[in-house]
Design a protein around this motif. Structure first.
Motif, PDB file in Angstrom:
ATOM      1  N   PRO A 117       0.820  -1.220   0.000  1.00 32.79           N
ATOM      2  CA  PRO A 117       0.000   0.000   0.000  1.00 32.79           C
ATOM      3  C   PRO A 117       0.851   1.266   0.000  1.00 32.79           C
ATOM      4  O   PRO A 117       1.905   1.315   0.644  1.00 32.79           O
ATOM      5  CB  PRO A 117      -0.801  -0.115   1.298  1.00 32.79           C
ATOM      6  N   ILE A 118       0.390   2.251  -0.720  1.00 33.26           N
ATOM      7  CA  ILE A 118       1.152   3.494  -0.881  1.00 33.26           C
ATOM      8  C   ILE A 118       0.634   4.590   0.055  1.00 33.26           C
ATOM      9  O   ILE A 118      -0.475   4.499   0.583  1.00 33.26           O
ATOM     10  CB  ILE A 118       1.035   4.016  -2.331  1.00 33.26           C
ATOM     11  N   ILE A 119       1.468   5.615   0.220  1.00 30.66           N
ATOM     12  CA  ILE A 119       1.048   6.798   0.977  1.00 30.66           C
ATOM     13  C   ILE A 119       1.259   8.038   0.105  1.00 30.66           C
ATOM     14  O   ILE A 119       2.337   8.232  -0.465  1.00 30.66           O
ATOM     15  CB  ILE A 119       1.823   6.967   2.298  1.00 30.66           C
ATOM     16  N   ILE A 120       0.211   8.827   0.020  1.00 23.70           N
ATOM     17  CA  ILE A 120       0.260  10.103  -0.699  1.00 23.70           C
ATOM     18  C   ILE A 120       0.120  11.190   0.355  1.00 23.70           C
ATOM     19  O   ILE A 120      -0.837  11.175   1.129  1.00 23.70           O
ATOM     20  CB  ILE A 120      -0.912  10.214  -1.699  1.00 23.70           C
ATOM     21  N   ALA A 121       1.065  12.107   0.406  1.00 26.74           N
ATOM     22  CA  ALA A 121       0.994  13.141   1.438  1.00 26.74           C
ATOM     23  C   ALA A 121       1.327  14.490   0.840  1.00 26.74           C
ATOM     24  O   ALA A 121       2.007  14.574  -0.195  1.00 26.74           O
ATOM     25  CB  ALA A 121       1.962  12.820   2.579  1.00 26.74           C
ATOM     26  N   GLY A 122       0.830  15.520   1.476  1.00 25.82           N
ATOM     27  CA  GLY A 122       1.141  16.867   1.005  1.00 25.82           C
ATOM     28  C   GLY A 122       0.074  17.844   1.453  1.00 25.82           C
ATOM     29  O   GLY A 122      -0.922  17.462   2.059  1.00 25.82           O
ATOM     30  N   PRO A 123       0.298  19.118   1.162  1.00 24.41           N
ATOM     31  CA  PRO A 123      -0.652  20.138   1.602  1.00 24.41           C
ATOM     32  C   PRO A 123      -1.928  20.091   0.751  1.00 24.41           C
ATOM     33  O   PRO A 123      -1.904  19.583  -0.368  1.00 24.41           O
ATOM     34  CB  PRO A 123       0.098  21.443   1.351  1.00 24.41           C
ATOM     35  N   PRO A 141      -8.505   9.907   4.474  1.00 24.04           N
ATOM     36  CA  PRO A 141      -9.157  10.174   5.761  1.00 24.04           C
ATOM     37  C   PRO A 141      -9.136  11.647   6.142  1.00 24.04           C
ATOM     38  O   PRO A 141      -9.888  12.041   7.032  1.00 24.04           O
ATOM     39  CB  PRO A 141      -8.351   9.339   6.759  1.00 24.04           C
ATOM     40  N   SER A 142      -8.334  12.465   5.489  1.00 24.22           N
ATOM     41  CA  SER A 142      -8.298  13.883   5.840  1.00 24.22           C
ATOM     42  C   SER A 142      -9.610  14.545   5.433  1.00 24.22           C
ATOM     43  O   SER A 142     -10.293  15.151   6.260  1.00 24.22           O
ATOM     44  CB  SER A 142      -7.118  14.581   5.149  1.00 24.22           C
ATOM     45  N   HIS A 143      -9.986  14.433   4.167  1.00 23.44           N
ATOM     46  CA  HIS A 143     -11.269  14.976   3.742  1.00 23.44           C
ATOM     47  C   HIS A 143     -12.415  14.136   4.284  1.00 23.44           C
ATOM     48  O   HIS A 143     -13.500  14.634   4.537  1.00 23.44           O
ATOM     49  CB  HIS A 143     -11.367  15.026   2.217  1.00 23.44           C
ATOM     50  N   GLY A 144     -12.157  12.865   4.434  1.00 22.71           N
ATOM     51  CA  GLY A 144     -13.213  11.947   4.830  1.00 22.71           C
ATOM     52  C   GLY A 144     -13.743  12.208   6.224  1.00 22.71           C
ATOM     53  O   GLY A 144     -14.862  11.816   6.546  1.00 22.71           O
ATOM     54  N   THR A 145     -12.942  12.846   7.050  1.00 19.12           N
ATOM     55  CA  THR A 145     -13.404  13.122   8.413  1.00 19.12           C
ATOM     56  C   THR A 145     -13.320  14.609   8.736  1.00 19.12           C
ATOM     57  O   THR A 145     -14.110  15.104   9.519  1.00 19.12           O
ATOM     58  CB  THR A 145     -12.557  12.374   9.465  1.00 19.12           C
ATOM     59  N   GLY A 146     -12.330  15.297   8.161  1.00 21.01           N
ATOM     60  CA  GLY A 146     -12.171  16.719   8.460  1.00 21.01           C
ATOM     61  C   GLY A 146     -11.576  16.982   9.826  1.00 21.01           C
ATOM     62  O   GLY A 146     -11.567  18.116  10.295  1.00 21.01           O
ATOM     63  N   ALA A 203      -8.626  -2.955   6.003  1.00 20.80           N
ATOM     64  CA  ALA A 203      -9.780  -3.413   5.211  1.00 20.80           C
ATOM     65  C   ALA A 203      -9.380  -3.699   3.771  1.00 20.80           C
ATOM     66  O   ALA A 203     -10.209  -4.131   2.976  1.00 20.80           O
ATOM     67  CB  ALA A 203     -10.897  -2.375   5.266  1.00 20.80           C
ATOM     68  N   GLY A 204      -8.106  -3.431   3.422  1.00 19.03           N
ATOM     69  CA  GLY A 204      -7.631  -3.803   2.095  1.00 19.03           C
ATOM     70  C   GLY A 204      -7.298  -2.671   1.150  1.00 19.03           C
ATOM     71  O   GLY A 204      -7.013  -2.924  -0.028  1.00 19.03           O
ATOM     72  N   ALA A 205      -7.313  -1.435   1.629  1.00 15.45           N
ATOM     73  CA  ALA A 205      -7.037  -0.310   0.732  1.00 15.45           C
ATOM     74  C   ALA A 205      -5.636  -0.422   0.124  1.00 15.45           C
ATOM     75  O   ALA A 205      -4.702  -0.875   0.782  1.00 15.45           O
ATOM     76  CB  ALA A 205      -7.181   1.014   1.477  1.00 15.45           C
ATOM     77  N   ASN A 206      -5.496   0.040  -1.113  1.00 13.21           N
ATOM     78  CA  ASN A 206      -4.213   0.021  -1.791  1.00 13.21           C
ATOM     79  C   ASN A 206      -3.356   1.222  -1.443  1.00 13.21           C
ATOM     80  O   ASN A 206      -2.236   1.346  -1.951  1.00 13.21           O
ATOM     81  CB  ASN A 206      -4.416  -0.037  -3.306  1.00 13.21           C
ATOM     82  N   GLY A 207      -3.909   2.083  -0.603  1.00 12.22           N
ATOM     83  CA  GLY A 207      -3.112   3.226  -0.197  1.00 12.22           C
ATOM     84  C   GLY A 207      -3.958   4.216   0.557  1.00 12.22           C
ATOM     85  O   GLY A 207      -5.183   4.057   0.672  1.00 12.22           O
ATOM     86  N   ILE A 208      -3.304   5.222   1.098  1.00  9.65           N
ATOM     87  CA  ILE A 208      -3.998   6.290   1.799  1.00  9.65           C
ATOM     88  C   ILE A 208      -3.421   7.621   1.343  1.00  9.65           C
ATOM     89  O   ILE A 208      -2.306   7.689   0.817  1.00  9.65           O
ATOM     90  CB  ILE A 208      -3.886   6.162   3.332  1.00  9.65           C
ATOM     91  N   MET A 209      -4.198   8.658   1.560  1.00  9.41           N
ATOM     92  CA  MET A 209      -3.831   9.986   1.086  1.00  9.41           C
ATOM     93  C   MET A 209      -4.132  10.939   2.225  1.00  9.41           C
ATOM     94  O   MET A 209      -5.223  10.872   2.809  1.00  9.41           O
ATOM     95  CB  MET A 209      -4.754  10.299  -0.079  1.00  9.41           C
ATOM     96  N   MET A 210      -3.178  11.769   2.568  1.00 10.64           N
ATOM     97  CA  MET A 210      -3.461  12.643   3.710  1.00 10.64           C
ATOM     98  C   MET A 210      -2.844  14.023   3.539  1.00 10.64           C
ATOM     99  O   MET A 210      -1.890  14.213   2.794  1.00 10.64           O
ATOM    100  CB  MET A 210      -2.970  12.002   5.000  1.00 10.64           C
ATOM    101  N   GLU A 211      -3.414  14.977   4.258  1.00 12.14           N
ATOM    102  CA  GLU A 211      -2.950  16.356   4.176  1.00 12.14           C
ATOM    103  C   GLU A 211      -1.944  16.670   5.266  1.00 12.14           C
ATOM    104  O   GLU A 211      -2.209  16.459   6.451  1.00 12.14           O
ATOM    105  CB  GLU A 211      -4.141  17.310   4.274  1.00 12.14           C
ATOM    106  N   VAL A 212      -0.824  17.201   4.832  1.00 13.96           N
ATOM    107  CA  VAL A 212       0.244  17.593   5.754  1.00 13.96           C
ATOM    108  C   VAL A 212       0.641  19.017   5.378  1.00 13.96           C
ATOM    109  O   VAL A 212       0.743  19.338   4.189  1.00 13.96           O
ATOM    110  CB  VAL A 212       1.485  16.687   5.603  1.00 13.96           C
TER     111      VAL A 212
END
Lengths: 349, 349, 349, 349
Positions: D97-103, D274-279, D294-303
């Motif tokens: 699984p990958i991680i995408i991060a950034g502002p 999860p950043s937009h998904g929950t705020g 749960a099997g996601a191929n990655g996550i994306m978050m705001e930093v």
């Protein structure tokens, strides 16, 4: 509480609100802006019905500052509530997450129930669930075995040592349910059956309170507050899915984020029911894992000895072999979580 | 009922479903497509829990063909149900739409209640509403006067001739509520309190059944079915708003389309409550008119002699002068609708 | 804007927020309560992104006092916006409610379109609608005739004198659509296609902006604000149903209350589309009436010369005879409303 | 497709439907029940607009048997789609699984962006995200740096080796965005901007398609189908929260169950934001873990290097130290999942 006045509100309108606030024991502070006046009401008065201020002349909006629940709130109650049973099982806080398993409803075939209970015990589960009184959307669907169902659950407890969870649907049945059950469940459709909440609040029996299918977090915690107000603080919250944007692929949308939300705003234990929460057998395993890793104190799932002939909810019930196979993997995860929790607890000391 | 098999379903899988259908009294017809097999189950068996077929191997989907409610359905019951009261008031079908008015809850000040009742009578309303037992989201809010409240309502009836509508929240209070009320109300939060529905179904008292805040049309009509199953067919449905996409401007989304939907699929009367349905005083008039012109058999609204000091729901309560002013315009519309209905009825003959 | 600090916020936390507010041009007033501190930010700064304050340490909540839209707001713009067309038709305020009718999409058969347009003209409608570019959920569904469709609409205008409403889906098509249309429509799925909103805002063409299927009132008015910001104030809002709790009986829940809400909070005209809003032919008449009596400035409906062979939305399209029959009754209601409005206008003078 | 006729449908009504089906290439099988007739339409014709049958006389309901998406479907495409990048990173199937991060948005301060990118690289992330064109609900909020923002992202890629993900909002910007980005993102509000989907489908650039805030699973996969139809099969689905019953505690309800649902019905990769998904910042860690398990191929978050001064979404952005601390724990979980996946893959061989 904050009261926002309309731009056109007169000085008289403002003073009426101020006076009303003061009569109810608040201190009122006026913030006169360029456009409108904002009144801050200072004082910890959760019991005031905030809507009453909406009816004053030229009140634009009334905004809550503090949550209206108190006993269920983490504020003023920092430690997690942990509910301990006579056989040593504990639910809540950093205790090892529990598993509740069993058929949707208790059926005529006691032997089937016992097979499920035996499998659950064998796999390390702590609780047996099963409905004796069933809330069914249609009056033509199976309505439960009633007292006979409760007796079957008690017999299965005797043989396996599992604790018994079963739903109470009406105040009049409460004394009977209480007699047989270790934990009394309030179903999602009864989450705002306030008379029933109050009745359960007058007992000392642990309660699993299921979230209503369209209940907000605040409504859910206020329902818990109803029980706690009566003197019973042994409330276990249970997320079981809310009405969502899609209902072709799942019955409900399982709101996993509720777990960390409750952990932050309340001290009560929270468990998750992925069987009702999704209505799909293949989703039980991934959603159980998701719930546990998000911090749930336990999971609850439907298992049936013969799902094709279940009287209710066959579609979302696991068969015994499916259940055993799955619990192996779930137990591995619970083991890891328990280890991490204990490590964290030790570090804090 | 239609059962769609997975493309990979074997002949054995298909035959198991066919056999199960036949065991339950259906005739099964196979439609073998290029990709998958579709089984049509012929037979009018509403009482079968369709979900049970989901648990068969390689069943992809189970689709309902007939609605699961029967007594509440327009099919087989073409004529509108009209509920007649001893004083000649009638609700349903093409009878003149009714108005139910009164405070959210009955309060200590009997004189205030009487002022509202007198105004309602004067404006031609037929029913006085008021809660003696109040379902409140928070345990800290006012919970109602209980029996004293019922007595006040009966006293107001004596003085004005209005019929009394009041809510029952629990089976145990039912005998008491029945004694005082002309119409018993089941609140939205109790729409799926099946024990209460059954209890009310065993009486002969007319019932106003409010739609749950997230109930589908089917769930709503099945709740009515619970009451009717018990032998009480005097059910008046009531739309009171559902949870919607916006909750900053209104409390709920008032689903006006439910009125013509119910008219098509059921013979039961349906009324609309714009006070709870919107939570905003300024929306009561336009939404009352919208409900009536869409075919509602009546409307229900909150009126208080002193909204600023109401124990509950002040924000959405009309004052007596506001109420009178508004009812004048509503009555004009009701007059037109009544005229058109009578004309239509005459033409049909 | 009101900023609620956590009970545990330090004096330093509070001062950082105060300073940040002052830097952005606000005046900050502190309300120190028994439990927490509430900061009122005074100043009319709609352009500040309120979420940025959430990221400060120990900020519990940030509450909006004023709505973030300005040009679309009734505040500071008391008079209703009325949009006038060259042929004398006017939309908005107390002008006579309009009717927009036509097929979902313009199809190859020009004669069919002309039949619909002729019937619409005959019944007193003012606008012909029809899609040349069609937003379809599936890429396999009919996508529209594109420029040929626009030409057909223009030809039908020439023959009947009706004004033409048609949807633009992309900026690149805008110049072409503008050339043929009297009113450009932004579809529900594009309500937050901000680039398209901005592009339309740079024209002077009247725009029908449809509400997104899950858009709040605030989001809807902010979308209008995007158009108005660019200099085009000729925006007609259109309610077309939102995702609701039931989707078996209707496609969407038509939110009639939006009409009086918009009338209160905005000066823009609002119309209602009961065809998309319900997806059911039998609901068009009652919901049109409900919309009009609640104050809508017009209604929009789908009519097809041969609904069984429509390329899209046949289920919700009226046939020409159904349409004519229905419009007779609708026109009677519009007549009454128009009379009442004129009477009210005269009294005010 | 299954067509259910009304009980009162005449033989002629039935035969018209049969004929229409045959004209469209289906084989029609009649199932005449006791109450009504059900027509099964056999044939794999996904491109027929099923709604057209609703408009036939006495058709009660039309039910879909096969899902209307084809290229995005798991049926006929059993193997997971894996998207490979030139630097060896792979997304999908059982790849790590990958991680995408950034502002949230790229801002004027390039150095801040670089700090975030450097931290992301250091923690083992594969992608840098950042918006150059920003879809903002209000026209008064920051709208993005446009081409300068894209250049900054490219510069950060050069210095860190991270791949760049950025949103395209309009067809006209697509060539420019394509030039700078490794992955093009379609935002939630544009999920049904069909022209944009088609345009992206004509490129060969990998696409992250975000789920619309009220989109069903079927609508989501049909949006993917639009892209794939054009010839671009490199679609990564992204769950980012849907409108839910509560919006006081979270911005959206993150629908974790979508992950295993997509895995079952489609071969496309799916990631979770999860950043937009929950705020809410405190929910990012538990919801990231839930998504991954749960099997996601990655996550994306705001930093963000300075969340208090972020131009957008400060409330849900992690600071760099928070991010690093959290990623340590996330990486541990990713390591375990990767190990288990590889083990499972080996066993299958």
């Amino acid at each position: 509480m904050i009261i926002v006045m309309e731009p056109k509100a007169s000085e008289e309108d403002i003073q009426r609100v101020v006076k009303a606030l003061e009569n109810k024991g608040f201190r009122a502070i006026l913030n006169r802006g360029d456009v409108m006046c904002v009144i801050a009401a200072i004082g910890d008065k959760r019991c005031v019905d905030i809507n009453s201020f909406h009816s004053y002349n030229n009140v634009r909006d009334v905004k809550l500052v503090q949550e209206p629940y108190k006993l269920a709130s983490r504020e003023g109650h920092e430690n997690d509530t942990v509910i301990a049973f006579s056989n040593g099982v504990k639910v809540g806080g950093r205790e090892k997450p529990i598993i509740i398993a069993g058929p949707c409803s208790v059926e005529k075939d006691f032997d089937g129930l016992l097979q499920v209970a035996t499998a659950a015990k064998e796999m390390g589960c702590q609780f047996l669930r099963g409905g004796a009184f069933k809330p069914r959307t249609s009056p033509y669907d199976f309505q439960g075995l009633e007292e006979k169902g409760l007796q079957y659950l008690a017999m299965a407890r005797e043989k396996t040592g599992l604790l018994v969870v079963t739903e109470v649907m009406d105040i009049m049945e409460l004394p009977m349910v209480e007699e047989y059950a270790d934990v009394v469940q309030i179903g999602a459709r009864n989450m705002q059956n306030f008379k029933l909440l109050q009745a359960v609040g007058r007992t000392q029996k642990p309660v699993i309170l299921k979230r209503g299918p369209a209940a907000t977090v605040r409504e859910f915690l206020l329902a818990a507050e109803y029980i706690m107000c009566g003197g019973n603080e042994k409330v276990i919250l249970c997320e079981r899915g809310v009405k969502g944007v899609d209902n072709a692929y799942t019955r409900n949308t399982l709101d996993i984020a509720l777990v960390p939300i409750i952990k932050r705003f309340s001290h009560l234990p929270i468990i998750v029911d992925p069987s009702h929460g999704t209505g799909q057998r293949y989703l039980i395993e991934p959603m159980s894992k998701a719930a546990l890793i998000a911090g749930a104190n336990g999971i609850m799932m439907e298992v049936h000895h013969d799902p094709e002939h279940a009287s209710s909810d066959g579609a979302q019930s696991l068969s015994i072999p499916e259940f055993k196979d799955m619990i192996k993997r779930i137990n591995k995860l619970i083991g890891r979580i328990d280890y991490d929790n204990k490590l964290a607890a030790r570090k804090e000391k």
